[in-house]
Design a protein around this motif. Structure first.
Motif, short mmCIF file in Angstrom:
data_model
loop_
_atom_site.label_atom_id
_atom_site.label_comp_id
_atom_site.label_asym_id
_atom_site.label_seq_id
_atom_site.Cartn_x
_atom_site.Cartn_y
_atom_site.Cartn_z
N TYR A 19 -1.71 -1.70 5.04
CA TYR A 19 -2.26 -2.56 6.10
C TYR A 19 -1.84 -4.02 5.94
CZ TYR A 19 -5.03 1.44 7.47
OH TYR A 19 -5.41 2.68 7.90
N VAL A 20 -0.90 -4.28 5.04
CA VAL A 20 -0.34 -5.63 4.92
C VAL A 20 0.74 -5.78 6.00
CG1 VAL A 20 1.07 -7.17 3.50
CG2 VAL A 20 -0.83 -5.91 2.47
N ASP A 21 0.49 -6.66 6.97
CA ASP A 21 1.48 -6.86 8.02
C ASP A 21 2.07 -8.26 8.01
OD1 ASP A 21 -0.72 -8.22 8.89
OD2 ASP A 21 -1.02 -7.08 10.74
N ASN A 22 1.64 -9.07 7.04
CA ASN A 22 2.19 -10.42 6.90
C ASN A 22 2.48 -10.69 5.43
OD1 ASN A 22 2.03 -11.44 9.63
ND2 ASN A 22 -0.18 -11.48 9.38
N LEU A 23 3.74 -10.62 5.03
CA LEU A 23 4.10 -11.01 3.68
C LEU A 23 4.28 -12.52 3.62
CD1 LEU A 23 6.58 -8.17 2.68
CD2 LEU A 23 4.36 -8.63 1.63
N PRO A 24 4.04 -13.13 2.47
CA PRO A 24 4.17 -14.58 2.36
C PRO A 24 5.58 -15.03 2.71
CG PRO A 24 3.10 -13.67 0.42
CD PRO A 24 3.61 -12.51 1.20
N THR A 25 5.66 -16.21 3.32
CA THR A 25 6.95 -16.77 3.73
C THR A 25 7.32 -18.02 2.95
OG1 THR A 25 5.90 -18.16 5.42
CG2 THR A 25 6.58 -15.94 6.09
N GLY A 26 6.34 -18.61 2.27
CA GLY A 26 6.56 -19.88 1.59
C GLY A 26 5.97 -21.04 2.37
N TYR B 27 7.29 -0.89 -0.28
CA TYR B 27 8.40 -1.43 0.49
C TYR B 27 7.92 -1.72 1.90
CZ TYR B 27 8.98 3.03 2.93
OH TYR B 27 8.77 4.13 3.70
N VAL B 28 8.71 -2.48 2.64
CA VAL B 28 8.36 -2.82 4.01
C VAL B 28 8.93 -1.75 4.94
CG1 VAL B 28 8.54 -4.54 5.83
CG2 VAL B 28 8.43 -5.26 3.44
N ILE C 104 13.11 -6.59 -0.86
CA ILE C 104 12.84 -5.53 0.11
C ILE C 104 11.86 -4.49 -0.42
CG2 ILE C 104 15.05 -5.76 1.29
CD1 ILE C 104 15.95 -3.28 -0.40
N ALA C 105 11.65 -4.47 -1.74
CA ALA C 105 10.78 -3.46 -2.33
C ALA C 105 10.26 -3.96 -3.67
CB ALA C 105 11.53 -2.14 -2.53
N ALA C 106 9.19 -3.36 -4.12
CA ALA C 106 8.63 -3.67 -5.43
C ALA C 106 8.35 -2.37 -6.17
CB ALA C 106 7.34 -4.48 -5.30
#
Length: 465
Positions: free
Chosen positions: A84-91, A259-260, A246-248
Protein backbone atom coordinates in the motif's frame (compact mmCIF):
# COMPACT_ATOMS: atom_id res chain seq x y z
CA UNK A 1 68.42 -69.39 32.93
CA UNK A 2 68.81 -69.29 29.17
CA UNK A 3 65.37 -70.90 28.68
CA UNK A 4 63.78 -68.31 30.91
CA UNK A 5 65.42 -65.53 28.91
CA UNK A 6 64.23 -67.03 25.63
CA UNK A 7 60.73 -67.43 27.03
CA UNK A 8 60.66 -63.82 28.17
CA UNK A 9 61.85 -62.66 24.77
CA UNK A 10 59.09 -64.64 23.05
CA UNK A 11 56.47 -63.17 25.37
CA UNK A 12 57.76 -59.64 24.77
CA UNK A 13 57.71 -60.19 21.03
CA UNK A 14 54.15 -61.52 21.20
CA UNK A 15 53.02 -58.51 23.26
CA UNK A 16 54.73 -56.16 20.82
CA UNK A 17 53.06 -57.86 17.85
CA UNK A 18 49.69 -57.74 19.62
CA UNK A 19 50.12 -54.04 20.40
CA UNK A 20 51.17 -53.35 16.83
CA UNK A 21 48.20 -55.26 15.49
CA UNK A 22 45.87 -53.35 17.83
CA UNK A 23 47.37 -50.05 16.67
CA UNK A 24 46.94 -51.06 13.04
CA UNK A 25 43.29 -52.03 13.67
CA UNK A 26 42.64 -48.71 15.39
CA UNK A 27 44.24 -46.82 12.54
CA UNK A 28 42.25 -48.78 9.99
CA UNK A 29 39.05 -48.17 11.97
CA UNK A 30 39.88 -44.48 12.27
CA UNK A 31 40.67 -44.35 8.56
CA UNK A 32 37.33 -45.96 7.69
CA UNK A 33 35.48 -43.53 9.95
CA UNK A 34 37.21 -40.56 8.37
CA UNK A 35 36.47 -41.91 4.89
CA UNK A 36 32.80 -42.25 5.87
CA UNK A 37 32.74 -38.69 7.24
CA UNK A 38 34.27 -37.34 4.04
CA UNK A 39 31.79 -39.37 2.00
CA UNK A 40 28.91 -37.72 3.88
CA UNK A 41 30.46 -34.31 3.26
CA UNK A 42 31.00 -35.05 -0.43
CA UNK A 43 27.44 -36.35 -0.84
CA UNK A 44 26.11 -33.18 0.78
CA UNK A 45 28.33 -31.01 -1.43
CA UNK A 46 27.04 -32.77 -4.55
CA UNK A 47 23.44 -32.20 -3.46
CA UNK A 48 24.21 -28.50 -2.84
CA UNK A 49 25.71 -28.00 -6.29
CA UNK A 50 24.32 -24.91 -8.02
CA UNK A 51 25.46 -24.83 -11.66
CA UNK A 52 24.54 -21.75 -13.68
CA UNK A 53 21.92 -23.69 -15.62
CA UNK A 54 20.08 -24.64 -12.43
CA UNK A 55 20.27 -21.06 -11.13
CA UNK A 56 18.72 -19.76 -14.34
CA UNK A 57 15.88 -22.24 -13.84
CA UNK A 58 15.39 -20.91 -10.30
CA UNK A 59 15.29 -17.32 -11.60
CA UNK A 60 12.76 -18.25 -14.30
CA UNK A 61 10.61 -20.09 -11.76
CA UNK A 62 10.79 -17.07 -9.44
CA UNK A 63 9.51 -14.78 -12.20
CA UNK A 64 6.66 -17.15 -13.07
CA UNK A 65 5.65 -17.45 -9.41
CA UNK A 66 5.74 -13.66 -9.00
CA UNK A 67 3.27 -13.28 -11.87
CA UNK A 68 1.06 -16.04 -10.42
CA UNK A 69 1.20 -14.56 -6.92
CA UNK A 70 0.06 -11.18 -8.22
CA UNK A 71 -2.77 -12.73 -10.23
CA UNK A 72 -4.71 -14.41 -7.41
CA UNK A 73 -4.65 -15.47 -3.79
CA UNK A 74 -3.31 -19.00 -3.46
CA UNK A 75 -2.14 -18.97 -7.05
CA UNK A 76 1.49 -19.27 -6.01
CA UNK A 77 3.56 -20.44 -3.07
CA UNK A 78 5.42 -17.15 -3.40
CA UNK A 79 3.43 -14.64 -1.38
CA UNK A 80 3.18 -11.34 -3.17
CA UNK A 81 2.08 -9.04 -0.36
CA UNK A 82 0.77 -5.59 -1.19
CA UNK A 83 2.42 -2.84 0.86
CA UNK A 84 0.00 0.00 0.00
CA UNK A 85 3.02 2.30 -0.36
CA UNK A 86 2.20 4.48 -3.36
CA UNK A 87 4.63 7.33 -2.68
CA UNK A 88 8.32 6.57 -2.30
CA UNK A 89 10.52 9.39 -0.99
CA UNK A 90 11.86 11.77 -3.63
CA UNK A 91 14.25 13.88 -1.57
CA UNK A 92 11.86 16.84 -1.54
CA UNK A 93 10.49 15.93 1.90
CA UNK A 94 10.82 18.56 4.61
CA UNK A 95 10.02 18.61 8.30
CA UNK A 96 10.30 16.53 11.45
CA UNK A 97 9.29 12.87 11.30
CA UNK A 98 9.43 9.96 13.71
CA UNK A 99 9.86 6.20 13.39
CA UNK A 100 9.08 3.29 15.71
CA UNK A 101 10.83 -0.02 15.00
CA UNK A 102 9.22 -2.94 16.87
CA UNK A 103 10.51 -6.37 15.97
CA UNK A 104 11.99 -8.07 19.03
CA UNK A 105 12.69 -7.77 22.72
CA UNK A 106 13.91 -4.19 22.16
CA UNK A 107 12.33 -1.43 20.13
CA UNK A 108 13.80 1.74 18.69
CA UNK A 109 12.37 5.23 18.45
CA UNK A 110 13.92 7.61 15.95
CA UNK A 111 13.41 11.18 14.76
CA UNK A 112 14.77 12.88 11.68
CA UNK A 113 14.69 16.47 10.45
CA UNK A 114 14.48 16.58 6.66
CA UNK A 115 15.52 19.64 4.68
CA UNK A 116 14.47 18.90 1.11
CA UNK A 117 16.67 18.31 -1.92
CA UNK A 118 19.50 20.59 -0.84
CA UNK A 119 19.84 19.78 2.86
CA UNK A 120 18.48 16.20 2.88
CA UNK A 121 18.82 14.68 6.39
CA UNK A 122 19.71 17.64 8.58
CA UNK A 123 19.75 15.78 11.88
CA UNK A 124 18.65 12.47 13.34
CA UNK A 125 18.55 10.86 16.79
CA UNK A 126 17.36 7.53 18.16
CA UNK A 127 16.88 5.69 21.41
CA UNK A 128 16.54 1.97 22.16
CA UNK A 129 14.19 0.61 24.80
CA UNK A 130 14.06 -2.89 26.32
CA UNK A 131 10.62 -4.42 26.71
CA UNK A 132 10.03 -5.96 30.17
CA UNK A 133 9.44 -9.73 29.75
CA UNK A 134 6.02 -9.65 31.45
CA UNK A 135 4.72 -7.22 28.80
CA UNK A 136 5.63 -9.67 26.02
CA UNK A 137 3.00 -12.10 27.33
CA UNK A 138 0.59 -9.68 28.97
CA UNK A 139 -2.10 -7.54 27.36
CA UNK A 140 -2.23 -5.43 24.23
CA UNK A 141 -3.02 -2.36 26.32
CA UNK A 142 -0.02 -3.00 28.59
CA UNK A 143 2.44 -3.32 25.69
CA UNK A 144 1.23 -0.34 23.66
CA UNK A 145 0.85 1.87 26.73
CA UNK A 146 4.52 1.15 27.50
CA UNK A 147 5.52 1.99 23.92
CA UNK A 148 3.46 5.19 23.93
CA UNK A 149 5.10 6.31 27.19
CA UNK A 150 8.54 5.68 25.65
CA UNK A 151 7.55 7.71 22.59
CA UNK A 152 6.36 10.55 24.82
CA UNK A 153 9.64 10.58 26.75
CA UNK A 154 11.58 10.64 23.48
CA UNK A 155 9.46 13.49 22.10
CA UNK A 156 10.10 15.43 25.32
CA UNK A 157 13.83 15.43 24.55
CA UNK A 158 13.46 17.25 21.21
CA UNK A 159 16.33 19.69 21.24
CA UNK A 160 18.01 22.18 19.00
CA UNK A 161 17.80 21.33 15.33
CA UNK A 162 14.36 19.67 15.48
CA UNK A 163 11.43 21.82 14.47
CA UNK A 164 7.89 20.42 14.73
CA UNK A 165 5.42 22.38 12.61
CA UNK A 166 3.06 24.49 14.76
CA UNK A 167 -0.49 23.20 14.94
CA UNK A 168 0.30 19.83 13.37
CA UNK A 169 0.48 16.32 14.75
CA UNK A 170 3.88 14.66 14.66
CA UNK A 171 3.86 11.88 12.07
CA UNK A 172 5.26 8.40 12.68
CA UNK A 173 6.43 5.55 10.46
CA UNK A 174 5.74 2.26 12.27
CA UNK A 175 7.96 -0.71 11.39
CA UNK A 176 6.12 -3.76 12.76
CA UNK A 177 8.07 -6.94 12.06
CA UNK A 178 5.34 -9.47 12.78
CA UNK A 179 2.81 -11.13 10.43
CA UNK A 180 -0.05 -8.75 9.64
CA UNK A 181 -2.88 -8.46 7.16
CA UNK A 182 -2.24 -4.95 5.87
CA UNK A 183 -5.40 -3.23 4.69
CA UNK A 184 -4.10 0.29 4.01
CA UNK A 185 -0.91 2.31 4.31
CA UNK A 186 -1.69 2.97 8.00
CA UNK A 187 -3.57 -0.11 9.21
CA UNK A 188 -2.88 -3.80 9.62
CA UNK A 189 -4.36 -6.70 11.56
CA UNK A 190 -2.01 -8.88 13.60
CA UNK A 191 -2.20 -12.52 12.50
CA UNK A 192 0.10 -14.04 15.12
CA UNK A 193 3.02 -13.18 17.34
CA UNK A 194 6.55 -14.53 16.92
CA UNK A 195 9.95 -13.94 18.57
CA UNK A 196 8.80 -14.72 22.11
CA UNK A 197 5.69 -12.52 22.13
CA UNK A 198 2.34 -14.06 23.06
CA UNK A 199 -0.28 -11.37 23.73
CA UNK A 200 -3.55 -13.11 22.93
CA UNK A 201 -5.90 -10.13 22.98
CA UNK A 202 -3.80 -8.32 20.35
CA UNK A 203 -4.25 -11.06 17.74
CA UNK A 204 -6.77 -10.11 15.03
CA UNK A 205 -6.58 -6.47 16.15
CA UNK A 206 -5.35 -3.50 14.13
CA UNK A 207 -1.92 -2.77 15.60
CA UNK A 208 -2.03 0.84 14.45
CA UNK A 209 -5.38 1.34 16.18
CA UNK A 210 -3.99 -0.25 19.36
CA UNK A 211 -0.98 2.07 19.36
CA UNK A 212 -3.17 5.06 18.54
CA UNK A 213 -5.43 4.40 21.56
CA UNK A 214 -2.40 4.38 23.86
CA UNK A 215 -0.96 7.54 22.26
CA UNK A 216 -4.27 9.40 22.59
CA UNK A 217 -4.70 8.24 26.18
CA UNK A 218 -1.64 10.20 27.27
CA UNK A 219 -2.33 13.18 25.01
CA UNK A 220 0.68 12.72 22.75
CA UNK A 221 0.28 14.74 19.55
CA UNK A 222 1.36 11.98 17.16
CA UNK A 223 -0.26 9.74 14.56
CA UNK A 224 0.90 6.78 12.48
CA UNK A 225 1.16 7.73 8.80
CA UNK A 226 2.75 4.53 7.49
CA UNK A 227 2.82 0.91 8.67
CA UNK A 228 5.74 -0.88 6.99
CA UNK A 229 8.20 -3.76 7.23
CA UNK A 230 11.96 -3.42 7.02
CA UNK A 231 12.13 -4.40 3.35
CA UNK A 232 9.81 -1.62 2.27
CA UNK A 233 11.79 0.72 4.52
CA UNK A 234 15.01 -0.33 2.79
CA UNK A 235 13.43 0.36 -0.61
CA UNK A 236 12.34 3.79 0.63
CA UNK A 237 15.77 4.60 2.07
CA UNK A 238 17.48 3.50 -1.11
CA UNK A 239 15.15 5.51 -3.35
CA UNK A 240 15.63 8.61 -1.16
CA UNK A 241 19.36 8.54 -1.84
CA UNK A 242 19.14 7.46 -5.48
CA UNK A 243 16.31 7.45 -8.06
CA UNK A 244 17.82 4.42 -9.81
CA UNK A 245 16.86 2.07 -6.93
CA UNK A 246 14.27 -0.33 -8.32
CA UNK A 247 14.18 -3.04 -5.64
CA UNK A 248 15.28 -3.87 -2.12
CA UNK A 249 16.41 -7.19 -0.71
CA UNK A 250 16.86 -8.16 2.93
CA UNK A 251 19.35 -10.97 3.58
CA UNK A 252 19.35 -11.34 7.33
CA UNK A 253 17.69 -13.64 9.84
CA UNK A 254 14.99 -13.97 7.21
CA UNK A 255 14.85 -13.13 3.52
CA UNK A 256 12.49 -10.76 1.77
CA UNK A 257 12.33 -8.52 -1.27
CA UNK A 258 10.33 -5.49 -2.32
CA UNK A 259 10.03 -3.73 -5.66
CA UNK A 260 7.86 -1.14 -7.37
CA UNK A 261 5.06 -2.75 -9.39
CA UNK A 262 2.69 -1.11 -11.86
CA UNK A 263 -0.82 -0.91 -10.43
CA UNK A 264 -2.46 -2.52 -13.47
CA UNK A 265 -0.20 -5.58 -13.03
CA UNK A 266 -1.76 -6.40 -9.63
CA UNK A 267 -5.19 -8.06 -10.09
CA UNK A 268 -5.36 -8.83 -6.35
CA UNK A 269 -5.08 -6.65 -3.27
CA UNK A 270 -4.36 -9.03 -0.37
CA UNK A 271 -1.65 -11.56 0.53
CA UNK A 272 -1.63 -14.81 2.51
CA UNK A 273 0.59 -15.70 5.43
CA UNK A 274 3.03 -18.55 4.63
CA UNK A 275 2.32 -21.77 6.53
CA UNK A 276 4.81 -23.84 8.50
CA UNK A 277 6.67 -26.24 6.23
CA UNK A 278 6.64 -23.85 3.30
CA UNK A 279 9.18 -21.18 2.35
CA UNK A 280 11.84 -23.81 1.60
CA UNK A 281 13.75 -21.37 -0.62
CA UNK A 282 14.05 -18.92 2.29
CA UNK A 283 15.21 -21.67 4.62
CA UNK A 284 18.28 -22.49 2.53
CA UNK A 285 19.42 -18.90 2.04
CA UNK A 286 18.55 -17.08 5.29
CA UNK A 287 20.61 -16.36 8.38
CA UNK A 288 18.01 -18.00 10.58
CA UNK A 289 18.77 -21.40 9.06
CA UNK A 290 22.32 -21.56 7.66
CA UNK A 291 23.96 -22.36 11.00
CA UNK A 292 21.26 -24.94 11.68
CA UNK A 293 21.99 -26.68 8.36
CA UNK A 294 25.67 -26.91 9.34
CA UNK A 295 24.69 -28.38 12.72
CA UNK A 296 22.49 -31.04 11.11
CA UNK A 297 25.24 -32.18 8.75
CA UNK A 298 27.77 -32.29 11.61
CA UNK A 299 25.30 -34.37 13.62
CA UNK A 300 24.94 -36.83 10.73
CA UNK A 301 28.74 -37.08 10.50
CA UNK A 302 28.98 -37.62 14.27
CA UNK A 303 26.29 -40.31 14.32
CA UNK A 304 27.30 -42.21 11.19
CA UNK A 305 31.05 -41.66 11.07
CA UNK A 306 32.06 -40.99 14.70
CA UNK A 307 33.37 -37.63 13.47
CA UNK A 308 33.90 -36.23 16.96
CA UNK A 309 34.77 -39.49 18.74
CA UNK A 310 32.89 -42.52 19.99
CA UNK A 311 30.19 -40.43 21.69
CA UNK A 312 27.92 -38.00 19.88
CA UNK A 313 28.32 -34.61 21.60
CA UNK A 314 24.99 -33.93 23.40
CA UNK A 315 24.99 -30.23 22.48
CA UNK A 316 25.15 -31.16 18.81
CA UNK A 317 21.62 -32.54 19.16
CA UNK A 318 20.18 -29.18 20.25
CA UNK A 319 18.31 -27.48 17.36
CA UNK A 320 19.52 -23.99 16.39
CA UNK A 321 22.34 -24.01 18.96
CA UNK A 322 24.81 -23.14 16.18
CA UNK A 323 23.90 -19.66 14.96
CA UNK A 324 24.86 -18.24 11.60
CA UNK A 325 27.16 -15.56 13.11
CA UNK A 326 29.17 -18.44 14.66
CA UNK A 327 29.19 -20.25 11.33
CA UNK A 328 30.43 -17.05 9.67
CA UNK A 329 33.22 -16.66 12.25
CA UNK A 330 34.40 -20.22 11.55
CA UNK A 331 34.14 -19.73 7.78
CA UNK A 332 36.27 -16.59 7.95
CA UNK A 333 38.93 -18.11 10.23
CA UNK A 334 42.28 -17.51 8.54
CA UNK A 335 44.57 -18.57 11.40
CA UNK A 336 47.05 -21.38 10.60
CA UNK A 337 45.58 -23.72 13.22
CA UNK A 338 41.96 -22.54 12.71
CA UNK A 339 41.84 -21.43 16.33
CA UNK A 340 38.46 -19.71 15.96
CA UNK A 341 36.90 -22.95 14.70
CA UNK A 342 38.31 -24.86 17.65
CA UNK A 343 37.07 -22.25 20.10
CA UNK A 344 33.56 -22.18 18.63
CA UNK A 345 33.30 -25.99 18.68
CA UNK A 346 34.41 -26.01 22.31
CA UNK A 347 32.34 -23.08 23.60
CA UNK A 348 29.10 -23.81 21.74
CA UNK A 349 29.06 -27.58 21.20
CA UNK A 350 31.40 -28.56 24.06
CA UNK A 351 33.66 -30.45 21.63
CA UNK A 352 37.26 -30.21 22.83
CA UNK A 353 40.65 -31.13 21.37
CA UNK A 354 39.63 -31.19 17.71
CA UNK A 355 42.35 -31.94 15.19
CA UNK A 356 43.29 -29.56 12.40
CA UNK A 357 41.82 -31.83 9.74
CA UNK A 358 38.48 -31.92 11.60
CA UNK A 359 38.50 -28.13 11.77
CA UNK A 360 39.28 -27.92 8.05
CA UNK A 361 36.33 -30.20 7.34
CA UNK A 362 34.06 -27.92 9.40
CA UNK A 363 35.23 -24.89 7.40
CA UNK A 364 34.61 -26.79 4.17
CA UNK A 365 31.06 -27.54 5.33
CA UNK A 366 30.45 -23.87 6.16
CA UNK A 367 31.68 -22.97 2.68
CA UNK A 368 29.33 -25.47 1.01
CA UNK A 369 26.27 -24.17 2.90
CA UNK A 370 27.13 -20.49 2.44
CA UNK A 371 27.96 -20.89 -1.25
CA UNK A 372 24.67 -22.62 -2.01
CA UNK A 373 22.73 -19.95 -0.11
CA UNK A 374 24.58 -17.08 -1.77
CA UNK A 375 24.20 -18.46 -5.30
CA UNK A 376 20.50 -19.16 -4.81
CA UNK A 377 20.07 -15.64 -3.40
CA UNK A 378 21.60 -14.30 -6.61
CA UNK A 379 19.14 -16.38 -8.62
CA UNK A 380 16.27 -14.92 -6.62
CA UNK A 381 17.47 -11.37 -7.29
CA UNK A 382 17.77 -12.20 -10.99
CA UNK A 383 14.15 -13.37 -10.86
CA UNK A 384 13.07 -9.95 -9.56
CA UNK A 385 15.15 -8.21 -12.24
CA UNK A 386 13.54 -10.40 -14.91
CA UNK A 387 10.08 -9.48 -13.59
CA UNK A 388 11.02 -5.81 -13.96
CA UNK A 389 12.55 -6.33 -17.40
CA UNK A 390 15.98 -5.26 -16.18
CA UNK A 391 17.81 -8.49 -17.05
CA UNK A 392 18.52 -7.35 -20.59
CA UNK A 393 19.89 -4.20 -22.25
CA UNK A 394 17.85 -2.82 -25.12
CA UNK A 395 19.54 -1.05 -28.01
CA UNK A 396 20.41 2.51 -27.13
CA UNK A 397 19.44 2.15 -23.45
CA UNK A 398 21.96 2.94 -20.75
CA UNK A 399 19.60 2.94 -17.77
CA UNK A 400 21.22 2.08 -14.44
CA UNK A 401 19.36 -0.19 -12.02
CA UNK A 402 20.24 -0.35 -8.33
CA UNK A 403 19.21 -3.09 -5.89
CA UNK A 404 19.29 -1.78 -2.32
CA UNK A 405 20.48 -4.47 0.11
CA UNK A 406 20.33 -4.74 3.88
CA UNK A 407 20.36 -7.37 6.61
CA UNK A 408 23.00 -8.86 8.85
CA UNK A 409 23.77 -11.73 6.51
CA UNK A 410 24.57 -9.38 3.63
CA UNK A 411 26.32 -6.82 5.83
CA UNK A 412 28.48 -9.04 8.03
CA UNK A 413 28.97 -12.39 6.23
CA UNK A 414 31.65 -11.31 3.74
CA UNK A 415 32.10 -14.69 2.01
CA UNK A 416 28.33 -14.90 1.47
CA UNK A 417 28.07 -11.35 0.10
CA UNK A 418 31.04 -11.67 -2.26
CA UNK A 419 29.78 -15.00 -3.63
CA UNK A 420 26.25 -13.63 -4.08
CA UNK A 421 27.44 -10.55 -5.96
CA UNK A 422 29.84 -12.45 -8.23
CA UNK A 423 27.16 -15.05 -9.02
CA UNK A 424 24.61 -12.34 -9.88
CA UNK A 425 27.04 -10.69 -12.31
CA UNK A 426 27.89 -14.10 -13.79
CA UNK A 427 24.18 -14.75 -14.37
CA UNK A 428 23.61 -11.32 -15.91
CA UNK A 429 26.63 -11.39 -18.19
CA UNK A 430 29.13 -8.58 -18.68
CA UNK A 431 26.97 -6.35 -20.86
CA UNK A 432 23.95 -6.29 -18.51
CA UNK A 433 26.04 -6.34 -15.33
CA UNK A 434 27.51 -2.95 -16.30
CA UNK A 435 24.05 -1.45 -15.73
CA UNK A 436 23.19 -3.27 -12.48
CA UNK A 437 24.65 -2.47 -9.09
CA UNK A 438 24.07 -3.85 -5.61
CA UNK A 439 24.38 -1.26 -2.86
CA UNK A 440 24.11 -1.44 0.90
CA UNK A 441 21.18 0.62 2.20
CA UNK A 442 21.41 0.73 5.97
CA UNK A 443 18.60 0.98 8.55
CA UNK A 444 15.47 0.57 6.46
CA UNK A 445 13.49 -0.23 9.59
CA UNK A 446 14.46 3.12 11.13
CA UNK A 447 15.26 5.95 8.74
CA UNK A 448 13.30 4.22 5.96
CA UNK A 449 10.12 4.18 8.08
CA UNK A 450 10.54 7.87 8.93
CA UNK A 451 10.98 8.67 5.23
CA UNK A 452 7.77 6.79 4.41
CA UNK A 453 5.98 8.76 7.12
CA UNK A 454 7.19 11.86 5.30
CA UNK A 455 6.21 10.71 1.82
CA UNK A 456 2.72 9.77 3.10
CA UNK A 457 2.29 12.85 5.28
CA UNK A 458 -1.25 14.12 5.74
CA UNK A 459 0.15 17.60 5.15
CA UNK A 460 1.60 17.00 1.68
CA UNK A 461 0.99 20.04 -0.47
CA UNK A 462 0.36 22.26 2.53
CA UNK A 463 2.93 25.03 2.80
CA UNK A 464 4.68 25.30 6.16
CA UNK A 465 3.86 28.52 7.93
Amino acid sequence: MGKVAVGAAVVCAAVTCAAAALLVRRRLKSSRRWARAMAILKEFEDKCDTPIGKLRQVADAMTVEMHAGLASEGGSKLKMLISYVDNLPTGDEKGLFYALDLGGTNFRVLRVQLGGKEKRVIKQEFDEVSIPPHLMTGTSEGLFDFIAEALAKFVATEGEGFHPAPGRLRELGFTFSFPVWQTSIASGTLIKWTKGFNIEDAVEQDVVAELTKSVEKIGLDMRVTALVNDTIGTLAGGRYHGPDVIAAVILGTGTNAAYVERAHAIPKWHGLLPKSGEMIFEKIISGMYLGEIVRRVLLKMAEEAVFFGDTVPPKLKVPFILRTPDMSAMHHDSSPDLKVVGTKLKDILEISNTSLKVRKAVVALCDIVATRGARLSAAGILGVLKKLGRDTVKDGEKHKSVVAMDGGLFEHYTEFRVCMESTLYELLGDEVAEHISVEHSNDGSGIGAALLAASHSHYLGVEES
